[in-house]
Design an enzyme around this catalytic site. Structure first.
Site, PDB file in Angstrom:
ATOM      1  N   SER A 137       9.032 -14.805  12.939  1.00  0.00           N
ATOM      2  CA  SER A 137       7.908 -15.611  13.225  1.00  0.00           C
ATOM      3  C   SER A 137       7.919 -16.541  14.441  1.00  0.00           C
ATOM      4  CB  SER A 137       7.180 -15.889  12.263  1.00  0.00           C
ATOM      5  OG  SER A 137       5.811 -16.525  12.176  1.00  0.00           O
ATOM      6  N   TYR A 151       7.059 -20.448   3.706  1.00  0.00           N
ATOM      7  CA  TYR A 151       7.152 -19.114   4.706  1.00  0.00           C
ATOM      8  C   TYR A 151       8.062 -19.432   6.092  1.00  0.00           C
ATOM      9  CZ  TYR A 151       5.376 -15.843   7.888  1.00  0.00           C
ATOM     10  OH  TYR A 151       5.485 -15.080   9.088  1.00  0.00           O
TER      11      TYR A 151
HETATM   12  P1  NAI Z   1       0.981  -6.640   6.062  1.00  0.00           P
HETATM   13  O1  NAI Z   1       0.915  -7.497   4.937  1.00  0.00           O
HETATM   14  O2  NAI Z   1      -0.026  -6.215   6.841  1.00  0.00           O
HETATM   15  O3  NAI Z   1       2.203  -5.813   5.820  1.00  0.00           O
HETATM   16  C1  NAI Z   1       3.658  -5.893   5.092  1.00  0.00           C
HETATM   17  C2  NAI Z   1       4.106  -4.710   4.373  1.00  0.00           C
HETATM   18  O4  NAI Z   1       5.270  -5.205   3.753  1.00  0.00           O
HETATM   19  C3  NAI Z   1       3.134  -4.081   3.706  1.00  0.00           C
HETATM   20  O5  NAI Z   1       3.293  -2.857   3.892  1.00  0.00           O
HETATM   21  C4  NAI Z   1       3.894  -4.304   2.201  1.00  0.00           C
HETATM   22  O6  NAI Z   1       3.761  -3.495   1.214  1.00  0.00           O
HETATM   23  C5  NAI Z   1       5.212  -4.467   2.563  1.00  0.00           C
HETATM   24  N1  NAI Z   1       6.012  -5.244   1.447  1.00  0.00           N
HETATM   25  C6  NAI Z   1       5.900  -6.499   0.865  1.00  0.00           C
HETATM   26  N2  NAI Z   1       6.485  -6.815   0.125  1.00  0.00           N
HETATM   27  C7  NAI Z   1       7.549  -5.715   0.083  1.00  0.00           C
HETATM   28  C8  NAI Z   1       8.637  -5.652  -0.801  1.00  0.00           C
HETATM   29  N3  NAI Z   1       9.120  -6.513  -1.603  1.00  0.00           N
HETATM   30  N4  NAI Z   1       9.336  -4.453  -0.505  1.00  0.00           N
HETATM   31  C9  NAI Z   1       9.061  -3.539   0.439  1.00  0.00           C
HETATM   32  N5  NAI Z   1       7.837  -3.827   1.093  1.00  0.00           N
HETATM   33  C10 NAI Z   1       7.270  -4.927   0.818  1.00  0.00           C
HETATM   34  O7  NAI Z   1       1.961  -7.731   6.985  1.00  0.00           O
HETATM   35  P2  NAI Z   1       1.844  -7.993   8.519  1.00  0.00           P
HETATM   36  O8  NAI Z   1       1.145  -9.038   9.056  1.00  0.00           O
HETATM   37  O9  NAI Z   1       2.172  -6.686   8.888  1.00  0.00           O
HETATM   38  O10 NAI Z   1       3.593  -8.705   8.471  1.00  0.00           O
HETATM   39  C11 NAI Z   1       4.751  -8.048   8.690  1.00  0.00           C
HETATM   40  C12 NAI Z   1       5.938  -8.789   9.050  1.00  0.00           C
HETATM   41  O11 NAI Z   1       5.429  -9.660  10.224  1.00  0.00           O
HETATM   42  C13 NAI Z   1       6.201  -9.994   7.732  1.00  0.00           C
HETATM   43  O12 NAI Z   1       7.507 -10.253   7.736  1.00  0.00           O
HETATM   44  C14 NAI Z   1       5.593 -11.246   8.446  1.00  0.00           C
HETATM   45  O13 NAI Z   1       6.034 -12.250   8.027  1.00  0.00           O
HETATM   46  C15 NAI Z   1       5.538 -10.999   9.902  1.00  0.00           C
HETATM   47  N6  NAI Z   1       4.664 -11.688  10.712  1.00  0.00           N
HETATM   48  C16 NAI Z   1       3.621 -11.361  10.902  1.00  0.00           C
HETATM   49  C17 NAI Z   1       2.434 -12.219  11.655  1.00  0.00           C
HETATM   50  C18 NAI Z   1       1.180 -11.876  11.762  1.00  0.00           C
HETATM   51  O14 NAI Z   1       0.316 -12.480  12.460  1.00  0.00           O
HETATM   52  N7  NAI Z   1       0.461 -10.900  11.105  1.00  0.00           N
HETATM   53  C19 NAI Z   1       2.880 -13.482  12.327  1.00  0.00           C
HETATM   54  C20 NAI Z   1       4.541 -13.538  12.569  1.00  0.00           C
HETATM   55  C21 NAI Z   1       5.170 -12.849  11.626  1.00  0.00           C
END
Ligand code: NAI
Length: 251
Positions: A137, A151
């Protein structure tokens, strides 16, 4: 775009948001994609839409992570690409943070990343080829926000991890790189950081949030055979969010 025909990929957290964008980008480039996620319903839906597979995965469970990698190798004979993307971003200030809050975000974002990367590297090494792309991130390395201390610490730690890992595996045809998303419009972001999600666009030079597809494109680049001389690096994908010296510079 990039040709990933006959490449086999695992995308953790591929059931939603950025992971879905990564899974779609890799599939569009021709890869066989295995969506690995806690969310069975969402994961199956994404897998079906890209003619891929779904495997249930909790990245905090070491044995589960090893089993997922082994199942993929049993079915396809190899694993070329791992996108270690699963993560959470709870919004908790330091004053309110419990030990459990701290442990949970580290268990999923950092230890969980390690639990899936380790067995993946083992099978990639045997094949003398691999592409690992982790989702970090801009938070932690470039930015912060109140409630994002733990985080941000996990996300900059991931950048530290890949630098040494990249050196250990460089001579085995394996690269490890990271993407650093800015503010990307996902359901997770809307739920967990509603205020940030709504207000951020005005401070981003491109005046909009990113799409999961934007991160998928960057991952497909690192995952390509052509990116063979790039390792231990990270790419910020943020619409210029981290460029301004002061908010007044955003036109
Ligand atoms: P999201 O919440 O939409 O999707 C995250 C996914 O990870 C979900 O499908 C969830 O079921 C899965 N997940 C959560 N815990 C888990 C576990 N213990 N084992 C397996 N799967 C698991 O989140 P998003 O926004 O798509 O973020 C994805 C990645 O991108 C994360 O690592 C987040 O930190 C990173 N990120 C997101 C940003 C954003 O603006 N959305 C910005 C920078 C980084």
């Amino acid at each position: 775009m990039f040709d990933l025909t006959d490449q086999v990929a695992i995308v953790t957290g591929g059931a939603n948001g950025i992971g879905q964008g990564i899974a779609e980008a890799l599939a569009k480039a021709g890869a066989k994609v295995v969506v690995a996620d806690l969310d069975e319903e969402g994961g199956k839906k994404v897998a079906e839409s890209i003619s891929g597979d779904f495997l249930k995965l909790d990245v905090t469970d070491k044995e589960n992570a090893e089993a997922v990698v082994n199942k993929v190798v049993e079915k396809y004979g190899k694993l070329d690409i791992l996108a270690a993307n699963a993560g959470i971003y709870p919004n908790v200030t330091i004053e309110d943070m419990t030990e459990d809050d701290w442990d949970k975000v580290f268990d999923i974002n950092l230890k969980g990343m390690f639990f899936i990367v380790q067995p993946a590297l083992k099978v990639m090494k045997a094949n003398n080829y691999g592409r690992v792309v982790v989702t970090s991130s801009v938070t932690g390395s470039n930015t912060g926000y109140p409630g994002g201390a733990a985080y941000g610490a996990t996300k900059i730690a991931i950048l530290g991890f890949i630098k040494s890992a990249a050196m250990e595996y460089a001579k085995h045809g394996i690269t490890l790189n990271a993407v650093q998303p800015g503010v990307i419009a996902t359901e997770g972001l809307k739920k967990q950081l509603a205020g940030l999600s709504e207000g951020a666009a005005q401070y981003i030079p491109m005046k909009k949030l990113g799409d999961p597809e934007d991160i998928g494109t960057a991952v497909a680049f690192f995952a390509s055979k052509e990116a063979k001389y790039i390792t231990g690096q990270s790419l910020i994908v943020d619409g210029g969010q981290t460029l301004p010296e002061s908010p007044g510079d955003v036109l």
